[in-house]
Write a protein that holds these residues in place. Sequence first.
Motif, PDB file in Angstrom:
ATOM      1  N   ALA A  26       0.659  -1.267   0.050  1.00 25.02           N
ATOM      2  CA  ALA A  26       0.072  -0.017   0.127  1.00 25.02           C
ATOM      3  C   ALA A  26       0.950   1.220   0.024  1.00 25.02           C
ATOM      4  O   ALA A  26       0.522   2.315  -0.441  1.00 25.02           O
ATOM      5  CB  ALA A  26      -0.939  -0.060   1.305  1.00 25.02           C
ATOM      6  N   VAL A  27       1.806   1.196   0.706  1.00 25.99           N
ATOM      7  CA  VAL A  27       2.770   2.382   0.679  1.00 25.99           C
ATOM      8  C   VAL A  27       3.836   2.455  -0.142  1.00 25.99           C
ATOM      9  O   VAL A  27       4.250   3.516  -0.992  1.00 25.99           O
ATOM     10  CB  VAL A  27       3.520   2.557   2.215  1.00 25.99           C
ATOM     11  N   HIS A  28       4.743   1.184  -0.630  1.00 27.02           N
ATOM     12  CA  HIS A  28       5.759   1.239  -1.252  1.00 27.02           C
ATOM     13  C   HIS A  28       5.643   0.663  -2.888  1.00 27.02           C
ATOM     14  O   HIS A  28       6.525   0.399  -3.427  1.00 27.02           O
ATOM     15  CB  HIS A  28       6.969   0.737  -0.711  1.00 27.02           C
ATOM     16  N   ALA A  46      17.022   2.933  12.707  1.00 24.41           N
ATOM     17  CA  ALA A  46      17.329   4.145  13.373  1.00 24.41           C
ATOM     18  C   ALA A  46      17.301   5.240  12.300  1.00 24.41           C
ATOM     19  O   ALA A  46      17.264   6.131  12.637  1.00 24.41           O
ATOM     20  CB  ALA A  46      18.913   4.017  13.763  1.00 24.41           C
ATOM     21  N   ALA A  47      17.663   4.885  11.233  1.00 20.18           N
ATOM     22  CA  ALA A  47      17.753   6.080   9.927  1.00 20.18           C
ATOM     23  C   ALA A  47      16.316   6.154   9.208  1.00 20.18           C
ATOM     24  O   ALA A  47      16.106   6.762   8.600  1.00 20.18           O
ATOM     25  CB  ALA A  47      18.738   5.699   9.087  1.00 20.18           C
ATOM     26  N   HIS A  48      15.084   5.179   9.766  1.00 23.09           N
ATOM     27  CA  HIS A  48      13.938   5.274   9.186  1.00 23.09           C
ATOM     28  C   HIS A  48      14.089   4.902   7.659  1.00 23.09           C
ATOM     29  O   HIS A  48      13.208   5.574   6.815  1.00 23.09           O
ATOM     30  CB  HIS A  48      13.057   6.530   9.584  1.00 23.09           C
ATOM     31  N   ARG A  49      14.825   4.005   7.102  1.00 25.22           N
ATOM     32  CA  ARG A  49      15.015   3.506   5.896  1.00 25.22           C
ATOM     33  C   ARG A  49      14.703   1.889   5.493  1.00 25.22           C
ATOM     34  O   ARG A  49      14.919   1.398   6.692  1.00 25.22           O
ATOM     35  CB  ARG A  49      16.400   3.983   5.299  1.00 25.22           C
ATOM     36  N   ILE A  50      14.184   1.867   4.392  1.00 24.59           N
ATOM     37  CA  ILE A  50      14.146   0.505   4.054  1.00 24.59           C
ATOM     38  C   ILE A  50      14.496   0.263   2.532  1.00 24.59           C
ATOM     39  O   ILE A  50      14.272   1.285   1.749  1.00 24.59           O
ATOM     40  CB  ILE A  50      12.465  -0.139   4.112  1.00 24.59           C
ATOM     41  N   THR A  51      15.217  -0.781   2.251  1.00 25.14           N
ATOM     42  CA  THR A  51      15.634  -0.983   0.944  1.00 25.14           C
ATOM     43  C   THR A  51      14.737  -2.239   0.492  1.00 25.14           C
ATOM     44  O   THR A  51      14.666  -3.126   0.840  1.00 25.14           O
ATOM     45  CB  THR A  51      17.141  -1.470   0.704  1.00 25.14           C
ATOM     46  N   ILE A  52      13.979  -1.745  -0.762  1.00 28.27           N
ATOM     47  CA  ILE A  52      13.131  -2.681  -1.512  1.00 28.27           C
ATOM     48  C   ILE A  52      13.605  -2.699  -2.958  1.00 28.27           C
ATOM     49  O   ILE A  52      13.784  -1.732  -3.457  1.00 28.27           O
ATOM     50  CB  ILE A  52      11.721  -2.228  -1.347  1.00 28.27           C
ATOM     51  N   ALA A  53      13.960  -4.230  -3.222  1.00 26.32           N
ATOM     52  CA  ALA A  53      14.577  -4.339  -4.563  1.00 26.32           C
ATOM     53  C   ALA A  53      15.543  -3.605  -4.949  1.00 26.32           C
ATOM     54  O   ALA A  53      15.620  -2.876  -6.289  1.00 26.32           O
ATOM     55  CB  ALA A  53      13.371  -4.004  -5.729  1.00 26.32           C
ATOM     56  N   MET A 140      10.387   6.274  -8.733  1.00 20.93           N
ATOM     57  CA  MET A 140       9.768   5.864  -7.111  1.00 20.93           C
ATOM     58  C   MET A 140       9.351   4.448  -6.819  1.00 20.93           C
ATOM     59  O   MET A 140       9.648   4.009  -6.172  1.00 20.93           O
ATOM     60  CB  MET A 140       8.455   6.652  -6.894  1.00 20.93           C
ATOM     61  N   PHE A 141       8.966   3.930  -8.029  1.00 17.03           N
ATOM     62  CA  PHE A 141       8.482   2.381  -7.937  1.00 17.03           C
ATOM     63  C   PHE A 141       9.159   1.375  -8.970  1.00 17.03           C
ATOM     64  O   PHE A 141       8.896   0.415  -8.772  1.00 17.03           O
ATOM     65  CB  PHE A 141       6.953   2.275  -8.338  1.00 17.03           C
ATOM     66  N   ASP A 142      10.277   1.836  -9.237  1.00 15.73           N
ATOM     67  CA  ASP A 142      11.144   0.991 -10.152  1.00 15.73           C
ATOM     68  C   ASP A 142      10.201   0.463 -11.226  1.00 15.73           C
ATOM     69  O   ASP A 142      10.373  -0.587 -11.676  1.00 15.73           O
ATOM     70  CB  ASP A 142      11.776   0.086  -9.446  1.00 15.73           C
ATOM     71  N   LEU A 143       9.600   1.352 -12.172  1.00 15.62           N
ATOM     72  CA  LEU A 143       8.909   0.841 -13.336  1.00 15.62           C
ATOM     73  C   LEU A 143       9.427   0.969 -14.544  1.00 15.62           C
ATOM     74  O   LEU A 143      10.328   1.888 -14.728  1.00 15.62           O
ATOM     75  CB  LEU A 143       7.493   1.440 -13.089  1.00 15.62           C
ATOM     76  N   ALA A 148       5.199   2.836 -16.372  1.00 14.75           N
ATOM     77  CA  ALA A 148       4.785   4.307 -16.046  1.00 14.75           C
ATOM     78  C   ALA A 148       4.180   5.056 -16.716  1.00 14.75           C
ATOM     79  O   ALA A 148       3.308   6.051 -16.362  1.00 14.75           O
ATOM     80  CB  ALA A 148       6.347   4.880 -15.516  1.00 14.75           C
ATOM     81  N   THR A 149       4.367   5.089 -18.171  1.00 15.26           N
ATOM     82  CA  THR A 149       3.559   6.001 -18.983  1.00 15.26           C
ATOM     83  C   THR A 149       2.054   5.591 -18.906  1.00 15.26           C
ATOM     84  O   THR A 149       1.310   6.403 -19.107  1.00 15.26           O
ATOM     85  CB  THR A 149       4.231   5.825 -20.468  1.00 15.26           C
ATOM     86  N   ALA A 150       1.637   4.233 -18.766  1.00 13.02           N
ATOM     87  CA  ALA A 150       0.548   3.915 -18.962  1.00 13.02           C
ATOM     88  C   ALA A 150      -0.227   4.269 -17.722  1.00 13.02           C
ATOM     89  O   ALA A 150      -1.273   4.730 -17.625  1.00 13.02           O
ATOM     90  CB  ALA A 150       0.392   2.332 -18.830  1.00 13.02           C
ATOM     91  N   TYR A 151       0.432   4.071 -16.365  1.00 13.60           N
ATOM     92  CA  TYR A 151      -0.203   4.838 -15.376  1.00 13.60           C
ATOM     93  C   TYR A 151      -0.420   6.193 -15.633  1.00 13.60           C
ATOM     94  O   TYR A 151      -1.443   6.822 -14.929  1.00 13.60           O
ATOM     95  CB  TYR A 151       0.750   4.331 -14.057  1.00 13.60           C
ATOM     96  N   ALA A 152       0.746   6.774 -15.824  1.00 17.72           N
ATOM     97  CA  ALA A 152       0.566   8.491 -16.044  1.00 17.72           C
ATOM     98  C   ALA A 152      -0.438   8.678 -16.914  1.00 17.72           C
ATOM     99  O   ALA A 152      -1.509   9.794 -16.760  1.00 17.72           O
ATOM    100  CB  ALA A 152       1.850   8.853 -16.717  1.00 17.72           C
TER     101      ALA A 152
END
Length: 168
Positions: A26-28, A46-53, A140-143, A148-152
């Motif tokens: 829902a968020v990422h 501590a840094a409030h970070r997460i690495t996804i893909a 933002m979403f590694d599309l 990305a163009t279709a969503y836009a």
Amino acid sequence: MTDDEITAVQQTAVTPAQRLVVALAAVHAARAKTTREIRLDHIDLAAHRITIAGHRHALGDFVREALLDWLAHRRATWPRTTNPHLLVSAHTALDQNPVSHFYLKKHLLLRGVHLEHIRGDRILTEALATGGDPLHLATMFDLHPTTATAYADTALNILQRAIDNPDR
């Protein structure tokens, strides 16, 4: 997603693992496979970070709370596991593998929670908020640029309809 769909997801995703997976989608806009592959060393509380893909993201309060709940449950349930993955199950707590595709299917999809629907809604919401900027979505979403163009384009069509029909 409609309000009824969101309520149904909230009522279905009740375990710490379910809530975390839904929060990540829902968020990422995290895909199921990507979520299964997140490792503990991808999280920096501590840094409030997460690495996804391979992409670093800010860890907001909603996801952070779901993550902390899951980590507390994980520690209490499997205190001696050495599995490096964020999500573990009774099967994977004894090895080094990520949870299976079926794990998420069993705990979410078969209960009516469609992660791809949640993910798509998140991307479309971002597209609407940014005025349909495909570069922003791709980054933002590694599309893929085509995706990305279709969503836009979809967002621009929705926004244009709202301008053309303000009473709807």
